[in-house]
Write a protein that holds these residues in place. Sequence first.
Motif, PDB file in Angstrom:
ATOM      1  N   TYR A 246      -4.283  49.350   8.152  1.00  0.00           N
ATOM      2  CA  TYR A 246      -4.260  50.768   7.781  1.00  0.00           C
ATOM      3  C   TYR A 246      -3.409  50.992   6.527  1.00  0.00           C
ATOM      4  O   TYR A 246      -3.782  51.753   5.633  1.00  0.00           O
ATOM      5  CB  TYR A 246      -3.712  51.611   8.930  1.00  0.00           C
ATOM      6  N   GLU A 247      -2.237  50.362   6.463  1.00  0.00           N
ATOM      7  CA  GLU A 247      -1.364  50.541   5.304  1.00  0.00           C
ATOM      8  C   GLU A 247      -2.042  50.070   4.021  1.00  0.00           C
ATOM      9  O   GLU A 247      -1.941  50.719   2.970  1.00  0.00           O
ATOM     10  CB  GLU A 247      -0.060  49.782   5.509  1.00  0.00           C
ATOM     11  N   HIS A 273     -11.993  53.581   9.971  1.00  0.00           N
ATOM     12  CA  HIS A 273     -12.195  52.959  11.281  1.00  0.00           C
ATOM     13  C   HIS A 273     -11.578  51.557  11.313  1.00  0.00           C
ATOM     14  O   HIS A 273     -11.549  50.863  10.291  1.00  0.00           O
ATOM     15  CB  HIS A 273     -13.685  52.861  11.597  1.00  0.00           C
ATOM     16  N   THR A 274     -11.098  51.162  12.476  1.00  0.00           N
ATOM     17  CA  THR A 274     -10.599  49.802  12.642  1.00  0.00           C
ATOM     18  C   THR A 274     -11.406  49.075  13.706  1.00  0.00           C
ATOM     19  O   THR A 274     -11.988  49.678  14.613  1.00  0.00           O
ATOM     20  CB  THR A 274      -9.116  49.771  13.053  1.00  0.00           C
ATOM     21  N   GLU A 275     -11.418  47.758  13.552  1.00  0.00           N
ATOM     22  CA  GLU A 275     -12.033  46.878  14.553  1.00  0.00           C
ATOM     23  C   GLU A 275     -11.361  45.521  14.423  1.00  0.00           C
ATOM     24  O   GLU A 275     -10.790  45.192  13.373  1.00  0.00           O
ATOM     25  CB  GLU A 275     -13.536  46.735  14.308  1.00  0.00           C
ATOM     26  N   LEU A 276     -11.415  44.733  15.478  1.00  0.00           N
ATOM     27  CA  LEU A 276     -10.915  43.370  15.390  1.00  0.00           C
ATOM     28  C   LEU A 276     -11.809  42.581  14.451  1.00  0.00           C
ATOM     29  O   LEU A 276     -13.032  42.741  14.438  1.00  0.00           O
ATOM     30  CB  LEU A 276     -10.873  42.722  16.765  1.00  0.00           C
ATOM     31  N   GLY A 277     -11.197  41.724  13.660  1.00  0.00           N
ATOM     32  CA  GLY A 277     -11.952  40.906  12.724  1.00  0.00           C
ATOM     33  C   GLY A 277     -12.386  39.595  13.349  1.00  0.00           C
ATOM     34  O   GLY A 277     -12.805  39.544  14.505  1.00  0.00           O
ATOM     35  N   GLY A 278     -12.268  38.513  12.591  1.00  0.00           N
ATOM     36  CA  GLY A 278     -12.696  37.207  13.078  1.00  0.00           C
ATOM     37  C   GLY A 278     -11.831  36.707  14.218  1.00  0.00           C
ATOM     38  O   GLY A 278     -10.769  37.279  14.524  1.00  0.00           O
ATOM     39  N   PRO A 279     -12.256  35.600  14.849  1.00  0.00           N
ATOM     40  CA  PRO A 279     -11.614  35.137  16.080  1.00  0.00           C
ATOM     41  C   PRO A 279     -10.498  34.123  15.865  1.00  0.00           C
ATOM     42  O   PRO A 279      -9.992  33.560  16.828  1.00  0.00           O
ATOM     43  CB  PRO A 279     -12.783  34.463  16.807  1.00  0.00           C
ATOM     44  N   LEU A 299      -9.552  44.805  10.891  1.00  0.00           N
ATOM     45  CA  LEU A 299     -10.187  45.350   9.696  1.00  0.00           C
ATOM     46  C   LEU A 299     -10.075  46.867   9.717  1.00  0.00           C
ATOM     47  O   LEU A 299     -10.355  47.494  10.740  1.00  0.00           O
ATOM     48  CB  LEU A 299     -11.666  44.959   9.642  1.00  0.00           C
ATOM     49  N   ALA A 300      -9.656  47.423   8.594  1.00  0.00           N
ATOM     50  CA  ALA A 300      -9.703  48.876   8.404  1.00  0.00           C
ATOM     51  C   ALA A 300     -10.762  49.147   7.346  1.00  0.00           C
ATOM     52  O   ALA A 300     -10.710  48.574   6.257  1.00  0.00           O
ATOM     53  CB  ALA A 300      -8.344  49.416   7.962  1.00  0.00           C
ATOM     54  N   ARG A 301     -11.715  50.032   7.668  1.00  0.00           N
ATOM     55  CA  ARG A 301     -12.845  50.236   6.765  1.00  0.00           C
ATOM     56  C   ARG A 301     -13.133  51.724   6.578  1.00  0.00           C
ATOM     57  O   ARG A 301     -12.904  52.529   7.486  1.00  0.00           O
ATOM     58  CB  ARG A 301     -14.097  49.510   7.268  1.00  0.00           C
ATOM     59  N   ILE A 302     -13.622  52.038   5.391  1.00  0.00           N
ATOM     60  CA  ILE A 302     -14.037  53.400   5.108  1.00  0.00           C
ATOM     61  C   ILE A 302     -15.267  53.346   4.220  1.00  0.00           C
ATOM     62  O   ILE A 302     -15.372  52.491   3.327  1.00  0.00           O
ATOM     63  CB  ILE A 302     -12.908  54.223   4.442  1.00  0.00           C
ATOM     64  N   ALA A 303     -16.211  54.234   4.466  1.00  0.00           N
ATOM     65  CA  ALA A 303     -17.441  54.273   3.675  1.00  0.00           C
ATOM     66  C   ALA A 303     -17.165  54.878   2.307  1.00  0.00           C
ATOM     67  O   ALA A 303     -16.464  55.880   2.177  1.00  0.00           O
ATOM     68  CB  ALA A 303     -18.501  55.094   4.402  1.00  0.00           C
ATOM     69  N   ARG A 304     -17.734  54.255   1.281  1.00  0.00           N
ATOM     70  CA  ARG A 304     -17.563  54.798  -0.071  1.00  0.00           C
ATOM     71  C   ARG A 304     -18.220  56.173  -0.218  1.00  0.00           C
ATOM     72  O   ARG A 304     -17.799  56.976  -1.050  1.00  0.00           O
ATOM     73  CB  ARG A 304     -18.122  53.818  -1.104  1.00  0.00           C
ATOM     74  N   SER A 305     -19.234  56.425   0.598  1.00  0.00           N
ATOM     75  CA  SER A 305     -19.901  57.738   0.531  1.00  0.00           C
ATOM     76  C   SER A 305     -18.927  58.866   0.859  1.00  0.00           C
ATOM     77  O   SER A 305     -19.093  59.997   0.391  1.00  0.00           O
ATOM     78  CB  SER A 305     -21.095  57.773   1.471  1.00  0.00           C
ATOM     79  N   VAL A 306     -17.902  58.595   1.672  1.00  0.00           N
ATOM     80  CA  VAL A 306     -16.899  59.606   1.998  1.00  0.00           C
ATOM     81  C   VAL A 306     -16.096  59.977   0.769  1.00  0.00           C
ATOM     82  O   VAL A 306     -15.643  61.122   0.610  1.00  0.00           O
ATOM     83  CB  VAL A 306     -15.980  59.081   3.123  1.00  0.00           C
ATOM     84  N   LEU A 307     -15.891  59.012  -0.120  1.00  0.00           N
ATOM     85  CA  LEU A 307     -14.990  59.202  -1.246  1.00  0.00           C
ATOM     86  C   LEU A 307     -15.675  59.802  -2.465  1.00  0.00           C
ATOM     87  O   LEU A 307     -15.015  60.157  -3.436  1.00  0.00           O
ATOM     88  CB  LEU A 307     -14.359  57.859  -1.634  1.00  0.00           C
ATOM     89  N   ARG A 308     -17.013  59.888  -2.443  1.00  0.00           N
ATOM     90  CA  ARG A 308     -17.723  60.380  -3.617  1.00  0.00           C
ATOM     91  C   ARG A 308     -17.697  61.912  -3.676  1.00  0.00           C
ATOM     92  O   ARG A 308     -17.785  62.550  -2.649  1.00  0.00           O
ATOM     93  CB  ARG A 308     -19.172  59.885  -3.604  1.00  0.00           C
TER      94      ARG A 308
END
Length: 308
Positions: A246-247, A273-279, A299-308
């Motif tokens: 997140y940071e 959004h966050t989710e666990l990444g690889g194992p 993983l922390a992820r955000i869609a680029r469409s949100v930022l446009r």
Amino acid sequence: MADHLLSKDLGKAGWPADADPVLAIAPGTGETIAFEVSDEAYAQLDEVRDLSRLTAVLNPVTGPVHVEGAEPGDTLAVRIHGIELAAHGWSMYLPGAGALAAPMGPEWFVRRVPVRDGKAQLTSSISVPVAPMIGCIGVAAAATEMSSVMPSYPTGGNLDLTDARPGSTVYLPVEVEGARLGIGDLHAVMARGESSFVAIEIAGTATVSVDLIKGEGLRAPWIDTGEEIVCVGLGDPVQDSIVNAYEDLFARLTRHEGLTKGDAYVVMSAAAHTELGGPTGSVAPDPLHPFRARGAVTLARIARSVLR
């Protein structure tokens, strides 16, 4: 055709910082490098069903590539242009490995998976579209001998992230002069999180180009898929990996996407959004349990469409 072809015979067990480079390249030229990746270890294990008899390298990494001008504190940007796959891959259960070790029990399981017409034939009646990706992508670390199996490292490694796919750019912190890029562990398709620790492993060729960002000072890798910004958080316990992810996403939004701290805070609370990444975990496994992950990748992820 790529500008440079690196044979699978150049595969190594990790990213040794002192290994002689197999290629030197200037960043930002657009020159492409094709990394051949072997699946010989899986073919051997299909025959012997015994890790102690394995002579091929498990998860070999082809390279390393010396990037001219790369220095500690810089960031290597690796653009993935394409991944060519062999005609079949492997699904394999290594006894004791992965989240399904208990229900799978002590016996080996191996299935050769045909790959044709853009699909992986998982069973006699079930196929899924291929989604080629790079499992192992990284640059050498200054203070440790990186494994290509476990764990994940701040400079990359066996990240096993589905986002490392054609069209994406993977950003890696540089810790040694020349970066020393290596790539391996291709997958024809992999579910996020890789429940079994082994996806549909496959031989093939990944073609990339490299650029260099001076002095950015990343803490961990991040990926721009074109559709999403994905930041990798490493930590032990898992709560630390969540905070780190997140940071890093917050820092990317405020420093590079033009958001104020207040705007980034509100946008992330609604759309990040966050989710666990690889194992593979974030710290070295216990030698007595080499396939049991310690620490976490978030993983922390955000869609680029949100930022446009």
